[in-house]
Design a protein around this motif. Structure first.
Motif, short mmCIF file in Angstrom:
data_model
loop_
_atom_site.label_atom_id
_atom_site.label_comp_id
_atom_site.label_asym_id
_atom_site.label_seq_id
_atom_site.Cartn_x
_atom_site.Cartn_y
_atom_site.Cartn_z
N ASP A 183 0.82 -1.23 0.00
CA ASP A 183 0.00 0.00 0.00
C ASP A 183 0.85 1.27 0.00
O ASP A 183 0.33 2.37 -0.22
CB ASP A 183 -0.90 0.05 1.26
CG ASP A 183 -1.85 -1.12 1.30
OD1 ASP A 183 -2.20 -1.62 0.22
OD2 ASP A 183 -2.22 -1.56 2.42
N GLU A 192 2.81 4.38 -0.78
CA GLU A 192 2.81 5.18 -2.01
C GLU A 192 4.15 5.83 -2.29
O GLU A 192 4.36 6.42 -3.35
CB GLU A 192 1.69 6.24 -1.92
CG GLU A 192 0.33 5.57 -2.06
CD GLU A 192 -0.83 6.55 -1.96
OE1 GLU A 192 -0.60 7.74 -1.69
OE2 GLU A 192 -1.98 6.08 -2.14
N ARG A 242 -0.13 3.73 3.40
CA ARG A 242 0.11 4.59 2.23
C ARG A 242 1.23 5.59 2.46
O ARG A 242 2.02 5.89 1.61
CB ARG A 242 -1.18 5.37 1.91
CG ARG A 242 -2.18 4.64 1.07
CD ARG A 242 -3.33 5.54 0.63
NE ARG A 242 -3.77 6.51 1.62
CZ ARG A 242 -3.54 7.82 1.59
NH1 ARG A 242 -2.87 8.34 0.60
NH2 ARG A 242 -4.00 8.62 2.52
N THR A 243 1.29 6.12 3.69
CA THR A 243 2.16 7.27 3.93
C THR A 243 3.38 6.97 4.79
O THR A 243 4.19 7.85 5.03
CB THR A 243 1.35 8.40 4.61
OG1 THR A 243 0.77 7.86 5.81
CG2 THR A 243 0.27 8.93 3.69
#
Ligand code: N01
Length: 538
Positions: free
Chosen positions: A161, A163, A363-364
């Motif tokens: 996931d 990014e 994601r982060t």
């Protein structure tokens, strides 16, 4: 792809890998025995481990004047290293220099990853298939794939996931990675991580180091070599050759005969201070019993922990970094350039994964039990499925359909790290059970490569078709590997890649031979002088 003449039917030998081992094996078999050989290499140039390890700060921990081939006096005269410890780019230049000098590239097929190797019982030869679906056949198959070429990215929930970008140090992009203006997270503080941290911190906006196990490190004291030292090395190449062949780890320094108990506390401290200033792996060699006697070892461990606490000004970081749970040099001891000093920078943070384990990657960034860290780049300095991984990865099938993956389910079984029962005419350079990773590698490699050359020469002269070992020899050798390891502190470190403990599900077997290269060479020479009777020749 380069233009190697494909002669599918009758190679004498297929060599897998174009690092230190593969290049020298090609020289020995092609130029000295006049055999028809091909080298298959995954990368698009020579270099082996050094082809892939281009991470920031990647540098050899062996001093350059000993990190060389010793087989050629001309080569020793012609090549000059520039720094005390060679960096990755200079090592690749050296390997290209060797490849060009001996005209090796014409027999290396690049971008050919071996996907399977199978022994043909009827023809007594090996069939090797690569990712390009090209099939090669040869009487001998020689693995020169190295011990640390199977990278390990831990299975952390959510990585897919993320990014941002993520990289493993052992598979670093050829064109480098820019950290400028980025928030970087690095997982892993082994020899590699310790080299990478200071260099990444210099460039990144911010670096967070995720440490699971605290580690010792000695300053490398790297520096450019003076012209006097370069001249000294050239004039004394015989002396150094002799030295590296005589010392157990093939390093260019003697191991002291003195024990810790032989000196009083003031002298002890003076010896450690001096060794700390000199820097490098010889710190380990200032006493004879540091890796065999836990009481002696504690004096070195305590000294290094004190140095860490003195160096790192943030008390919390100093405590996390010096809270080391294993004896010094029980794991492969790292050396560094400004590693602990880097934690004094404003843009560096340290996370103790023992108190806040990683829960997931999203994601982060990385979420631990207590915090979330926003990241643009994650660097995995998380090591390797060492020694057995690169061999198993080739999908090797021996006699009668025997799969290497199956026969090594409970750990590697080899005779001398050179041969595996059930796999005739397969030689493994620096395989499990040989000194390999416990030595200055090029020295261990030269010894194996020359032994294999002499063995093949003998077989060809006597018209033997196959050589193989049996399970009794492998088990006896396994007992010897365990027995010498148990005389040291190395097997007492539970979380060590020497034992396979860094890979979930990997059997816990102490893999390298800790008896030293000279003792190991003596065993191999005896077998050679006894006309290889410890093997089965047909
Ligand atoms: O790998 P390592 P390396 N979560 O396995 C951590 C050679 N080398 O690439 O100790 C969090 O030693 C792991 O933590 P722990 C040299 O032989 C040579 O650094 O398992 N952390 C550890 O900190 C060396 O020994 C040169 O708790 C995780 C790190 O990652 C060998 O390469 C230069 C984790 C891995 O350390 C391998 O060194 C550099 C997880 N899930 C390296 N999984 C030369 O000079 C792993 N870690 C030639």
């Amino acid at each position: 792809m380069n233009q190697v003449k494909l002669n599918k039917k009758d190679y004498d030998a297929i060599i897998v890998g174009a690092g230190f081992s593969g290049l020298y094996q090609l020289i020995c078999l092609r130029d000295q025995l006049n055999l028809n050989c091909v080298v298959l290499e995954t990368g698009d140039d020579v270099g082996g481990t050094w082809y892939w390890n281009r991470y920031p700060g990647a540098r050899c921990d062996t001093e350059s004047h000993a990190y060389s081939y010793y087989f050629s006096d001309d080569l020793l005269k012609e090549w000059t290293w520039s720094e005390r410890y060679p960096g990755h780019a200079e090592i690749r230049r050296y390997m290209n220099f060797v490849a060009n000098k001996f005209d090796l590239k014409k027999d290396i097929l690049f971008q050919q990853k071996v996907t399977s190797a199978c022994f043909n019982n009827d023809e007594n030869n090996w069939n090797v298939i690569t990712n390009s679906k090209i099939e090669f056949k040869a009487k001998f198959l020689i693995s020169a794939v190295g011990c640390l070429s199977n990278t390990n990215i831990p299975n952390i929930k959510g990585l897919e996931d993320f990014e941002g970008k993520y990289y493993h140090t052992g598979n670093w992009p050829k064109n480098g990675v820019s950290f400028a203006g980025k928030n970087v997270g690095q997982i892993g503080t082994g020899s590699t991580g310790i080299q990478a941290v200071p260099v990444i911190a210099e460039e990144a906006k911010h670096l967070t180091v995720f440490q699971r196990t605290a580690n010792y490190s000695i300053p490398a004291r790297n520096k450019p070599l003076t012209s006097e030292f370069k001249k000294h090395v050239k004039e004394n190449s015989d002396l150094y050759k002799n030295l590296v062949k005589r010392t157990p780890n093939a390093h260019p320094f003697e191991i002291s005969k003195r024990n810790v108990a032989d000196v009083d506390p003031d002298e002890l401290n003076e010896i450690y201070e001096k060794a700390w200033e000199i820097g490098g792996l010889q710190f380990r060699a200032v006493f004879n019993d540091l890796v065999t006697n836990i009481k002696a070892n504690k004096t070195a461990s305590d000294f290094i922990k004190k140095k860490i606490r003195e160096t790192v000004s943030n008390k919390k970081f100093a405590s996390i970094l010096s809270d080391i749970d294993h004896p010094y040099a029980g794991k492969r001891p790292p050396i560094d350039s400004n590693y602990f000093e880097t934690f004094n920078r404003d843009n560096v943070n340290l996370v103790d994964l023992r108190s806040e384990p990683i829960e997931l990657i999203d994601r982060t960034g990385i979420k631990t039990k207590k915090n979330h860290f926003d990241l643009d780049i994650i660097v995995f300095a998380t090591g390797y499925d060492a020694m057995t991984g690169p061999l198993i990865n080739m999908n090797i099938t021996g006699k009668n359909g025997l799969k290497l993956n199956d026969v090594w389910k409970e750990g590697p079984k080899t005779f001398l790290g050179l041969q595996i029962p059930g796999f005739p005419n397969l030689f493994t350079i620096t395989g499990p059970g040989s000194p390999s990773v416990l030595t200055n590698m090029p020295m261990a490699i030269e010894q194996h490569v020359e032994w294999i050359r002499d063995c093949i020469n003998y077989m060809n002269k006597k018209d033997y078709s196959t050589i193989e070992t049996d399970i009794n020899s492998a088990e006896k050798w396994g007992d010897e590997v365990n027995s010498v390891a148990n005389q040291t502190l190395l097997p007492t470190v539970k979380h060590s890649w020497y034992l396979g403990a860094n890979i979930p599900g990997k059997p816990r077997v102490f893999m390298p031979y800790a008896g030293g290269l000279p003792r190991y060479t003596e065993v191999c020479d005896k077998i050679k002088n006894n006309k290889y009777k410890d093997f089965i020749l047909n």
